[in-house]
Enzyme design. Structure first.
Site, PDB file in Angstrom:
ATOM      1  N   LYS A 110     -14.406  -1.943   3.551  1.00  0.00           N
ATOM      2  CA  LYS A 110     -13.276  -2.093   2.641  1.00  0.00           C
ATOM      3  C   LYS A 110     -12.131  -1.185   3.102  1.00  0.00           C
ATOM      4  O   LYS A 110     -12.352  -0.167   3.757  1.00  0.00           O
ATOM      5  CB  LYS A 110     -13.683  -1.724   1.220  1.00  0.00           C
ATOM      6  CG  LYS A 110     -14.774  -2.611   0.630  1.00  0.00           C
ATOM      7  CD  LYS A 110     -14.270  -4.007   0.340  1.00  0.00           C
ATOM      8  CE  LYS A 110     -15.319  -4.851  -0.376  1.00  0.00           C
ATOM      9  NZ  LYS A 110     -16.432  -5.272   0.475  1.00  0.00           N
ATOM     10  N   ASP A 111     -10.918  -1.577   2.735  1.00  0.00           N
ATOM     11  CA  ASP A 111      -9.732  -0.825   3.139  1.00  0.00           C
ATOM     12  C   ASP A 111      -9.846   0.641   2.737  1.00  0.00           C
ATOM     13  O   ASP A 111     -10.320   0.971   1.648  1.00  0.00           O
ATOM     14  CB  ASP A 111      -8.482  -1.419   2.480  1.00  0.00           C
ATOM     15  CG  ASP A 111      -8.203  -2.828   2.959  1.00  0.00           C
ATOM     16  OD1 ASP A 111      -7.366  -2.991   3.852  1.00  0.00           O
ATOM     17  OD2 ASP A 111      -8.848  -3.763   2.436  1.00  0.00           O
ATOM     18  N   ARG A 112      -9.367   1.503   3.627  1.00  0.00           N
ATOM     19  CA  ARG A 112      -9.373   2.931   3.330  1.00  0.00           C
ATOM     20  C   ARG A 112      -8.233   3.285   2.381  1.00  0.00           C
ATOM     21  O   ARG A 112      -8.444   3.981   1.383  1.00  0.00           O
ATOM     22  CB  ARG A 112      -9.240   3.745   4.622  1.00  0.00           C
ATOM     23  CG  ARG A 112      -9.295   5.250   4.402  1.00  0.00           C
ATOM     24  CD  ARG A 112      -9.110   6.022   5.696  1.00  0.00           C
ATOM     25  NE  ARG A 112      -9.291   7.443   5.492  1.00  0.00           N
ATOM     26  CZ  ARG A 112      -8.363   8.261   5.003  1.00  0.00           C
ATOM     27  NH1 ARG A 112      -7.174   7.778   4.658  1.00  0.00           N
ATOM     28  NH2 ARG A 112      -8.604   9.543   4.848  1.00  0.00           N
ATOM     29  N   LYS A 156       0.815  -1.221   0.000  1.00  0.00           N
ATOM     30  CA  LYS A 156       0.000   0.000   0.000  1.00  0.00           C
ATOM     31  C   LYS A 156       0.846   1.268   0.000  1.00  0.00           C
ATOM     32  O   LYS A 156       0.525   2.249   0.681  1.00  0.00           O
ATOM     33  CB  LYS A 156      -0.958   0.020   1.198  1.00  0.00           C
ATOM     34  CG  LYS A 156      -1.920  -1.156   1.243  1.00  0.00           C
ATOM     35  CD  LYS A 156      -2.859  -1.043   2.436  1.00  0.00           C
ATOM     36  CE  LYS A 156      -3.781  -2.237   2.525  1.00  0.00           C
ATOM     37  NZ  LYS A 156      -4.690  -2.150   3.692  1.00  0.00           N
TER      38      LYS A 156
END
Length: 336
Positions: A76-78, A18
């Site tokens: 959901k992932d930020r 990320k």
């Protein structure tokens, strides 16, 4: 997560995860089609560096309804680029013109109607595309990739489940010891989930340490492939036949999600659960139903490609399994 065992030996390579939002792409698959009519407005969005709950609240605000009438299938992932559906309960009201809806980091992909609320957990799974940066191509990593493809990876709950710095688990322990009372419904859910996830992870880890992650043991609880049905290996003379079925992926080994009606299983599992009797008592107090979860998870359509920037992974996981658990089996992750 640091002390949990690996299916293989600990990975040697380090990778950046990320580094950019587009390095972690998630596309939700509900597993059903929208009906096209009904009291719920269904909105599919692509969000970048945006919190799921916040986006849902903004959609509700745009529609002029309470956030209580907004729902989604899963958080959901930020720090990622993710696609997911929201439902907005608007009985007897026209569908708003979402071309006028402007939310930072959000693109509206589709708008329709549906006859049912999109509920938490009501999804088939998620498609992932992940770029692991600063990874080099070598034989050891290629072997790890093949093993993950063919055998799978430990189906651990990862850091997201436990909250920042393990806060949810810490609070669950305080609750279990009677040090605090938890009235907030959402917090109760988070804390109970963290507690049972911790016990599950420890059972899986102990089994891996003993080299028993792919071996049927007496009294193991096994799940039939493609179903939620399970049965117990309670006769020693059946173990050889069950082992063949396990290797043919007709059945899967499971570990416990503890609850008030836990069933005695293998000696190894019973011992780990007994060591956390205080958390088990909390589950009984709160009347949480026991369940089972696959010990190992195998990604579908698992593909990889080494690129100039690193290693790109593509795969599908059913709801409830974590992409970061798969990544953990391949590399040591550094988050920026």
């Amino acid at each position: 997560m640091l002390d949990l065992a690996y299916l293989q030996t600990p990975p040697q390579q380090t990778a950046l995860l990320k580094a950019l939002p587009e390095d972690f792409i998630v596309k939700e698959q509900l597993g059903y089609e929208m009906s096209g009519d009904g009291e719920f407005v269904a909105v599919k969005v692509r969000k970048t560096q945006a919190n799921t709950l916040w986006v849902g609240e903004q959609l509700a605000k745009f529609c002029g309804i309470s956030a209580r009438n907004m729902s989604y299938a899963g958080l959901k992932d930020r720090n990622a680029v993710t696609e997911q559906w929201f439902s907005l309960q608007m009985p007897g009201q026209p569908t708003p013109d979402f071309s006028q809806c402007h939310i930072d980091g959000v693109e509206i992909l589709a708008v329709t109607r549906h006859h049912r609320k999109i509920r938490t957990g009501s999804l088939e799974g998620n498609h992932f595309e992940i770029l692991l940066r600063q990874v080099s191509e070598d034989d050891a990593l290629k072997v790890r990739l093949e093993i993950v493809k063919n055998l799978g990876f430990p189906n651990y709950f990862t850091e997201q489940r436990f909250g920042r710095d393990g806060h949810n688990l810490t609070e669950a322990m305080r609750w279990a010891k009677g040090e605090i009372k938890v009235k907030d419904r959402k917090k109760r859910s988070f804390y109970l989930s963290a507690a049972r996830s911790e016990v599950f992870n420890l059972v899986v880890s102990q089994r891996l340490k003993m080299g028993l992650a792919t071996q049927v043991m007496p009294n193991d609880i096994l799940q039939l492939a493609g179903t939620h049905s399970w049965f117990q290996a309670d006769k020693n003379d059946e173990l050889a036949a069950l082992q063949v079925r396990l290797e043919n992926r007709d059945i899967f080994l499971t570990a416990p999600l503890i609850g008030e009606n836990d069933q005695l299983a293998s000696e190894l599992e019973n011992q780990v659960v007994a060591e956390h009797s205080i958390l088990r008592s909390l589950m009984k107090q709160e009347r949480l139903k026991a369940a089972r979860r696959a010990l190992l998870m195998q990604a579908k359509d698992f593909q990889w490609q080494f690129e100039e920037n690193g290693l790109r992974l593509k795969f599908f996981l059913p709801a409830g399994s974590y992409a970061t658990a798969l990544v953990r089996e391949l590399v040591k992750v550094e988050n920026l």
